[in-house]
Design a protein around this motif. Structure first.
Motif, mmCIF file in Angstrom:
data_model
loop_
_atom_site.group_PDB
_atom_site.id
_atom_site.type_symbol
_atom_site.label_atom_id
_atom_site.label_comp_id
_atom_site.label_asym_id
_atom_site.label_seq_id
_atom_site.Cartn_x
_atom_site.Cartn_y
_atom_site.Cartn_z
ATOM 1 N N ARG A 52 -53.576 3.649 -27.930
ATOM 2 C CA ARG A 52 -53.351 4.315 -29.216
ATOM 3 C C ARG A 52 -52.552 3.370 -30.114
ATOM 4 N N GLU A 53 -53.011 3.173 -31.332
ATOM 5 C CA GLU A 53 -52.323 2.402 -32.378
ATOM 6 C C GLU A 53 -52.016 0.957 -31.980
ATOM 7 N N THR A 54 -52.848 0.368 -31.141
ATOM 8 C CA THR A 54 -52.613 -1.029 -30.789
ATOM 9 C C THR A 54 -53.163 -1.994 -31.841
ATOM 10 N N ASP A 55 -54.118 -1.562 -32.652
ATOM 11 C CA ASP A 55 -54.658 -2.456 -33.685
ATOM 12 C C ASP A 55 -53.573 -2.895 -34.658
ATOM 13 N N LEU A 56 -52.609 -2.018 -34.953
ATOM 14 C CA LEU A 56 -51.585 -2.378 -35.940
ATOM 15 C C LEU A 56 -50.579 -3.390 -35.396
ATOM 16 N N LEU A 57 -50.674 -3.723 -34.091
ATOM 17 C CA LEU A 57 -49.756 -4.694 -33.499
ATOM 18 C C LEU A 57 -50.217 -6.142 -33.694
ATOM 19 N N ALA A 58 -51.363 -6.335 -34.309
ATOM 20 C CA ALA A 58 -51.813 -7.696 -34.607
ATOM 21 C C ALA A 58 -50.897 -8.316 -35.668
ATOM 22 N N PRO A 59 -50.643 -9.632 -35.581
ATOM 23 C CA PRO A 59 -49.689 -10.281 -36.497
ATOM 24 C C PRO A 59 -50.050 -10.176 -37.978
ATOM 25 N N ASP A 60 -51.326 -9.934 -38.309
ATOM 26 C CA ASP A 60 -51.715 -9.885 -39.715
ATOM 27 C C ASP A 60 -51.674 -8.485 -40.307
ATOM 28 N N LYS A 61 -51.195 -7.498 -39.542
ATOM 29 C CA LYS A 61 -51.175 -6.119 -40.034
ATOM 30 C C LYS A 61 -49.867 -5.806 -40.760
ATOM 31 N N LEU A 62 -49.886 -4.757 -41.583
ATOM 32 C CA LEU A 62 -48.765 -4.423 -42.461
ATOM 33 C C LEU A 62 -47.498 -4.085 -41.683
ATOM 34 N N VAL A 63 -47.615 -3.201 -40.703
ATOM 35 C CA VAL A 63 -46.442 -2.733 -39.965
ATOM 36 C C VAL A 63 -46.091 -3.751 -38.881
ATOM 37 N N GLN A 64 -44.879 -4.273 -38.916
ATOM 38 C CA GLN A 64 -44.449 -5.301 -37.974
ATOM 39 C C GLN A 64 -43.544 -4.753 -36.866
ATOM 40 N N GLN A 65 -43.023 -3.538 -37.043
ATOM 41 C CA GLN A 65 -42.099 -2.977 -36.060
ATOM 42 C C GLN A 65 -42.501 -1.557 -35.693
ATOM 43 N N VAL A 66 -42.067 -1.126 -34.514
ATOM 44 C CA VAL A 66 -42.383 0.200 -34.009
ATOM 45 C C VAL A 66 -41.081 0.908 -33.619
ATOM 46 N N ASP A 67 -41.168 2.216 -33.441
ATOM 47 C CA ASP A 67 -40.004 3.001 -33.041
ATOM 48 C C ASP A 67 -39.938 3.193 -31.534
ATOM 49 N N ALA A 68 -41.097 3.219 -30.877
ATOM 50 C CA ALA A 68 -41.145 3.453 -29.436
ATOM 51 C C ALA A 68 -42.491 2.998 -28.911
ATOM 52 N N LEU A 69 -42.577 2.824 -27.604
ATOM 53 C CA LEU A 69 -43.827 2.546 -26.900
ATOM 54 C C LEU A 69 -43.961 3.571 -25.782
ATOM 55 N N ASP A 243 -34.254 -9.690 -25.957
ATOM 56 C CA ASP A 243 -33.378 -9.670 -27.130
ATOM 57 C C ASP A 243 -33.536 -10.927 -27.971
ATOM 58 N N ALA A 244 -34.426 -11.835 -27.576
ATOM 59 C CA ALA A 244 -34.727 -13.003 -28.404
ATOM 60 C C ALA A 244 -35.416 -12.557 -29.691
ATOM 61 N N ASP A 245 -35.127 -13.245 -30.779
ATOM 62 C CA ASP A 245 -35.698 -12.921 -32.081
ATOM 63 C C ASP A 245 -37.086 -13.545 -32.184
ATOM 64 N N LEU A 246 -38.125 -12.721 -32.067
ATOM 65 C CA LEU A 246 -39.505 -13.199 -32.071
ATOM 66 C C LEU A 246 -40.275 -12.628 -33.247
ATOM 67 N N THR A 247 -41.171 -13.436 -33.788
ATOM 68 C CA THR A 247 -42.149 -12.914 -34.723
ATOM 69 C C THR A 247 -43.186 -12.122 -33.937
ATOM 70 N N GLN A 248 -44.029 -11.407 -34.653
ATOM 71 C CA GLN A 248 -45.070 -10.652 -33.950
ATOM 72 C C GLN A 248 -46.048 -11.596 -33.251
#
Length: 336
Positions: A52-69, A243-248
């Protein structure tokens, strides 16, 4: 590289895990919750995923962060667990701001546990309620084994050593101070133990006797799989957090590298009948000290963590009424 204080994914500060299960149905749900939204990504390598909602996890999508998995049992029914988490988070005022509304972003993945001996004769889908209960239970401390999404899991159906699966977790702290943790619901077609013995395929990466300190057993690595049953009844789903600071994009690479841990701990893995999937989560607390080389270290740590977490999940499974398979402890417990 040493285990974190808890040897759980919650050694990554700012993350909590909640579990909810129904032992009559033999199923459950697990939620990874951030104190604040976190960067997330996904890598799918199995042939039969449910998401569910894994398409938005691609680096080119609008939403870059999530609240939970969310990780859940229940096959397609289990995707509704995320709806319960979304409702609970909305009540807390969490979510992506859209005008006057907040929309919680909660990707999820499911495993198949419908044929494990539990009572599946429900009239109303139970997973939304399980998702909300798991969210409410979120804490830095949580149990392993037959809990949450691992409640009804099984392993080894392609290798002649079928056992109950489970929910596993592990962590490591790198010399740089960066923490990496894994959370996994182990429900694989392949085996996690070697041959007919109790030793785990993950044994070379074990730390501090966390799954029995049995060492490496005798086995034939060229032996062909011999399925007992259940070719469509599988999937191992996991989360790697740091806790490392990573881009998507960097988080996507971390999730991909973590799959090596699955291949080390499960034989065979990534089959056409498993929906093997790894989410990655970054809380962004610590900058990567030296770029690409530290990204390499992170991927290596992630694969080690996931292999250990897989073994710990099966090692910690507990027996219950109407089980169709033994636990590792009931079959091999004298080797502890």
């Amino acid at each position: 590289m040493t285990p974190g204080t808890r040897n759980l994914i919650t050694d990554v500060a700012g993350l909590r895990v909640g579990n909810a299960e129904d032992h009559d149905i033999k199923t459950g749900t697990t939620v990874l919750l951030g104190d604040v939204p976190f960067t997330a990504a996904v890598s799918v390598m199995g042939g039969a995923p449910g998401t569910r909602e894994t398409d938005l996890l691609a680096p080119d999508k609008l939403v870059q962060q999530v609240d939970a998995l969310v990780l859940s049992g229940g096959s397609a029914f289990g995707l509704d667990a995320a709806s319960g988490v979304v409702d609970g988070l909305r009540d807390k005022g969490r979510g992506f701001q859209v005008g006057d509304h907040r929309v919680p972003i909660v990707p999820g993945a499911i495993l198949f546990d419908l044929l494990n001996g539990g009572n599946k004769g429900w009239s109303d889908n139970p997973y939304k309620k399980l998702g909300r209960a798991a969210l409410k239970a979120a804490s830095e401390e949580f149990m392993l084994g037959s809990v949450g999404a691992g409640c009804g899991a099984t392993v080894g159906k392609a290798a002649g050593v079928a056992l109950k699966g489970g929910l596993g977790s592990a962590s490591v702290v790198l010399e740089s101070g960066i923490t990496v943790g894994a959370l996994v619901a182990v429900n694989a077609l392949g085996a996690v133990t070697m041959g007919d013995g109790p030793e785990f395929w993950a044994a070379p990466w074990e730390m501090q006797g966390e799954f029995g300190a049995l060492g490496i057993g005798r086995h034939d690595p060229t032996e062909e799989p011999r399925p007992e049953a259940g070719l469509g009844e599988n999937t191992t789903i996991a989360i790697i957090a740091t806790d490392a600071d990573l881009t998507q994009a960097q988080a996507t690479r971390l999730a991909t590298a973590a799959h090596d841990g699955m291949t080390r701990a499960i034989h065979p893995s990534h089959t056409p009948f498993d929906g093997d999937l790894v989410f990655a989560a970054s809380t962004g607390k610590i900058p990567l000290p030296s770029g690409d080389f530290d990204a390499l270290r992170l991927g290596h740590a992630a694969s080690i963590c996931l292999a250990r977490a897989i073994a710990r999940g099966v090692y910690s499974a507990t027996a219950d009424t109407s089980d169709t398979l033994p636990t590792w402890a009931s079959r091999f417990g004298s080797h502890k």
